[in-house]
Write an enzyme that holds these catalytic residues in place. Structure first.
Site, PDB file in Angstrom:
ATOM      1  N   TYR A  93      62.981 -73.864 -12.196  1.00  0.00           N
ATOM      2  CA  TYR A  93      62.700 -73.616 -10.774  1.00  0.00           C
ATOM      3  C   TYR A  93      63.797 -74.116  -9.846  1.00  0.00           C
ATOM      4  O   TYR A  93      64.000 -73.555  -8.775  1.00  0.00           O
ATOM      5  CB  TYR A  93      61.378 -74.296 -10.379  1.00  0.00           C
ATOM      6  CG  TYR A  93      60.166 -73.682 -11.025  1.00  0.00           C
ATOM      7  CD1 TYR A  93      59.876 -73.935 -12.366  1.00  0.00           C
ATOM      8  CD2 TYR A  93      59.323 -72.845 -10.308  1.00  0.00           C
ATOM      9  CE1 TYR A  93      58.758 -73.379 -12.965  1.00  0.00           C
ATOM     10  CE2 TYR A  93      58.194 -72.293 -10.905  1.00  0.00           C
ATOM     11  CZ  TYR A  93      57.921 -72.556 -12.228  1.00  0.00           C
ATOM     12  OH  TYR A  93      56.820 -72.001 -12.825  1.00  0.00           O
ATOM     13  N   ASN A 163      59.853 -66.806  -5.071  1.00  0.00           N
ATOM     14  CA  ASN A 163      58.678 -67.245  -5.817  1.00  0.00           C
ATOM     15  C   ASN A 163      57.503 -67.395  -4.860  1.00  0.00           C
ATOM     16  O   ASN A 163      57.542 -68.259  -3.969  1.00  0.00           O
ATOM     17  CB  ASN A 163      58.965 -68.594  -6.491  1.00  0.00           C
ATOM     18  CG  ASN A 163      57.726 -69.191  -7.148  1.00  0.00           C
ATOM     19  OD1 ASN A 163      56.962 -68.474  -7.800  1.00  0.00           O
ATOM     20  ND2 ASN A 163      57.512 -70.489  -6.969  1.00  0.00           N
ATOM     21  N   GLU A 164      56.495 -66.551  -4.987  1.00  0.00           N
ATOM     22  CA  GLU A 164      55.263 -66.694  -4.198  1.00  0.00           C
ATOM     23  C   GLU A 164      55.515 -66.797  -2.709  1.00  0.00           C
ATOM     24  O   GLU A 164      54.796 -67.500  -2.004  1.00  0.00           O
ATOM     25  CB  GLU A 164      54.475 -67.923  -4.674  1.00  0.00           C
ATOM     26  CG  GLU A 164      54.061 -67.856  -6.126  1.00  0.00           C
ATOM     27  CD  GLU A 164      52.916 -68.818  -6.477  1.00  0.00           C
ATOM     28  OE1 GLU A 164      52.749 -69.821  -5.774  1.00  0.00           O
ATOM     29  OE2 GLU A 164      52.187 -68.524  -7.438  1.00  0.00           O
ATOM     30  N   ASP A 206      49.375 -65.092  -7.433  1.00  0.00           N
ATOM     31  CA  ASP A 206      48.180 -64.501  -8.033  1.00  0.00           C
ATOM     32  C   ASP A 206      47.205 -64.100  -6.928  1.00  0.00           C
ATOM     33  O   ASP A 206      46.193 -64.764  -6.704  1.00  0.00           O
ATOM     34  CB  ASP A 206      47.568 -65.574  -8.958  1.00  0.00           C
ATOM     35  CG  ASP A 206      46.495 -65.016  -9.869  1.00  0.00           C
ATOM     36  OD1 ASP A 206      46.222 -63.811  -9.814  1.00  0.00           O
ATOM     37  OD2 ASP A 206      45.932 -65.807 -10.647  1.00  0.00           O
ATOM     38  N   GLU A 265      53.980 -67.183 -14.733  1.00  0.00           N
ATOM     39  CA  GLU A 265      53.200 -68.388 -15.024  1.00  0.00           C
ATOM     40  C   GLU A 265      51.859 -67.921 -15.561  1.00  0.00           C
ATOM     41  O   GLU A 265      51.263 -67.016 -14.979  1.00  0.00           O
ATOM     42  CB  GLU A 265      52.931 -69.215 -13.750  1.00  0.00           C
ATOM     43  CG  GLU A 265      54.162 -69.794 -13.095  1.00  0.00           C
ATOM     44  CD  GLU A 265      53.879 -70.471 -11.747  1.00  0.00           C
ATOM     45  OE1 GLU A 265      52.708 -70.504 -11.320  1.00  0.00           O
ATOM     46  OE2 GLU A 265      54.839 -70.945 -11.127  1.00  0.00           O
ATOM     47  N   TYR A 296      52.542 -72.021 -18.086  1.00  0.00           N
ATOM     48  CA  TYR A 296      52.742 -73.061 -17.090  1.00  0.00           C
ATOM     49  C   TYR A 296      52.008 -74.302 -17.553  1.00  0.00           C
ATOM     50  O   TYR A 296      50.780 -74.260 -17.655  1.00  0.00           O
ATOM     51  CB  TYR A 296      52.220 -72.590 -15.726  1.00  0.00           C
ATOM     52  CG  TYR A 296      52.524 -73.539 -14.603  1.00  0.00           C
ATOM     53  CD1 TYR A 296      53.760 -73.500 -13.956  1.00  0.00           C
ATOM     54  CD2 TYR A 296      51.606 -74.512 -14.220  1.00  0.00           C
ATOM     55  CE1 TYR A 296      54.053 -74.389 -12.942  1.00  0.00           C
ATOM     56  CE2 TYR A 296      51.904 -75.408 -13.203  1.00  0.00           C
ATOM     57  CZ  TYR A 296      53.123 -75.337 -12.569  1.00  0.00           C
ATOM     58  OH  TYR A 296      53.421 -76.220 -11.571  1.00  0.00           O
TER      59      TYR A 296
END
Ligand SMILES: *[C@@H]1O[C@H](CO)[C@@H](O)[C@H](O)[C@H]1NC(C)=O
Ligand SMILES: *[C@@H]1O[C@H](CO)[C@@H](O)[C@H](O)[C@H]1NC(C)=O
Ligand SMILES: *[C@@H]1O[C@H](CO)[C@@H](O)[C@H](O)[C@H]1NC(C)=O
Length: 456
Positions: A93, A163-164, A206, A265, A296
């Protein structure tokens, strides 16, 4: 060129020129992993289909923000564990683009392990609260410097352009234009700097309400604009099976999608973690649409997803990840077992070779962003010609407020709504977002605002 690269290059040269011995050519070949490519909706290693069978690797968690690949004392003991687990990919990350990664990357290559990297870090990322200002040349310089730092390694598989960043309020979808512009710029940088093809794509949260739109968004428009793959994080499999987890619907919904998809993940922790997800991921139920996933995560952090505990590093703080490694049971052995029991399928396993663009998603209550991407900030164009230069690392001045070098494109192109639209509170029930460490974009911004300081 640093020592380890020189050494492996010499070994390779020796293998070709010197009197051959039984072992030398073999050794040289071991470090020369074939790069991973994408065709249609699948990844390939040479002519063989490639499945991501990996783990997320972030010792110290998001808060520590350390680069585990810059310190052989950290990565080497972990690579021994990776070999035991039998994985073929890690996601990292935080990487420091001002540091050297030769030794760790070379050790990983020797172990047959590929690396997927986040090109962003807390100080150099798109700010969800002000995406237009934060998409600027200072930010892109850091992103491009990360590409420079990893392009030379054959086991650099892919970069995440974000990322997200897009999350569960409709107004967060307004960031999608900027993340996708970054994704586009990264691909252009790789091409113009004449690097080998390295894959670039987005890692989505998600969130049921916008997962499919996000996937379509990153795969619509011109070829320059379209990602090389799509990934999302998924925690819906809890003491579960293919149907109960809803994964059957996630196959159905993504059937026909034109890019490789994998889970960036996975691994609900509300249950006994036997990693039954792998059985489904490697089963014909899924392999025609999905290309594996990353569990994850490797280290135990306060959110309790880890399978290895690191304790007692020299400096005794979270920035020091050199301490003793303890395998946590039964999870560690359960993952070994699942990896053995559910190997990657042979052959094409249902992959489609057709590389198909999606239609850009229409706006609705959950998706309010225009598909017209901002132009790259003018000040960043020089990097394509001259390279990005020295990376700022993880502790530079940061980019999020460097608005003077932002894109000249309008922040709200015609046709897009203004972002005050309704928000969605729906989420997948099992998603651990409350305690999630992955939300560094907004999480850090809040922290910084509260503390009134930029340094972590
Ligand atoms: C987005 O919407 C949420 C919920 O309505 C709100 O808390 C947040 O401040 C909004 N963010 C922006 C950038 O408008
Ligand atoms: C699948 O798509 C349908 C229709 O767009 C949607 O209602 C549903 O929530 C999606 N399911 C999942 C698991 O993403
Ligand atoms: C495959 O799908 C079928 C039908 O949906 C389901 O019953 C079965 O458990 C699935 N197999 C695996 C290994 O997930």
């Amino acid at each position: 060129m640093k020592t380890t690269t020189v050494l492996s290059a010499l070994a390779a040269a020796a293998a070709v020129n010197a009197t051959p011995t039984a072992t030398l050519p073999l050794k040289a070949r071991q470090t020369e992993l074939e790069p991973i490519t994408a065709t249609g909706n699948a990844f390939y290693k040479g002519k063989e289909r490639f499945f991501v069978r990996g783990i997320d690797y972030q010792p110290g968690g998001a808060a520590a923000n350390v680069d585990p690949l810059a310190d052989p004392e950290v990565c080497k003991p972990d690579i021994e564990k990776f070999k035991k687990l039998g994985i073929n990919t890690i996601r990292v990350y935080s990487t420091d683009n001002s540091k050297d990664h030769d030794e760790c990357m070379n050790e990983l290559a020797k172990a047959g392990i590929y690396v997927v990297l986040d090109a962003n870090n807390p100080l150099y990322s798109i700010n969800r609260d002000d995406p237009h200002t934060s998409y600027n040349a200072i930010y892109l310089q850091s992103v491009f410097a990360t590409i420079d730092a990893f392009a030379k390694y054959p086991n650099t598989m892919a970069f995440f352009s974000g990322n997200e960043v897009i999350h569960d309020h409709a107004n967060t979808t307004l960031t999608a234009r900027y993340v996708k512009a970054t994704d586009r710029d990264m691909r252009r940088y790789i091409k113009e700097r004449k690097y080998r093809k390295m894959l670039v794509g987005y890692s989505a949260a998600d969130v049921t309400e916008n997962r499919l739109q996000t996937a379509d968004y990153f795969n619509c428009g011109t070829d320059e604009e379209r990602s090389d793959f799509f990934a999302f994080n998924d925690y819906s499999w809890c003491t579960s099976n293919f149907v109960e987890s809803g994964w059957d619907k996630k196959v159905k919904n993504f059937t026909g999608y034109g890019l490789p998809i994998f889970l960036s993940e996975y691994g609900c922790n509300h249950n006994v973690r036997d990693f039954g997800e792998l059985e489904a991921l490697m089963h014909p139920n899924m392999t025609s649409v999905y290309s594996g996933g990353l569990m994850y995560e490797y280290t135990m952090e306060p959110n309790e997803y880890g399978i290895v505990k690191i304790e007692g590093g020299d400096k005794g703080n979270r920035f020091d990840q050199t301490g003793k490694r303890t395998e946590l049971q039964p999870e560690f052995n359960n993952l070994i077992k699942a990896m053995k029991e559910f190997p990657a399928p042979k052959g094409l396993a249902g992959a489609s070779t057709e590389n198909k663009a999606s239609k850009c998603p229409e706006n609705n209550d959950h998706w309010i962003v225009s598909s017209v991407l901002p132009e790259i900030p003018e000040e960043a164009l020089v990097y394509f010609k001259e390279g990005a230069g020295k990376g700022p690392g993880l502790n530079g001045k940061g980019s999020q407020w460097a608005g003077h070098v932002a894109s000249k494109s309008p922040s709200n192109p015609e046709g897009a709504t203004d972002g005050s639209g309704s928000d969605s509170s729906g989420k997948d029930s099992a998603a651990p977002r409350g305690s999630s460490p992955m939300l560094f974009v907004s999480g850090l911004v809040t922290l910084v605002t509260l503390a009134g300081a930029i340094a972590l």
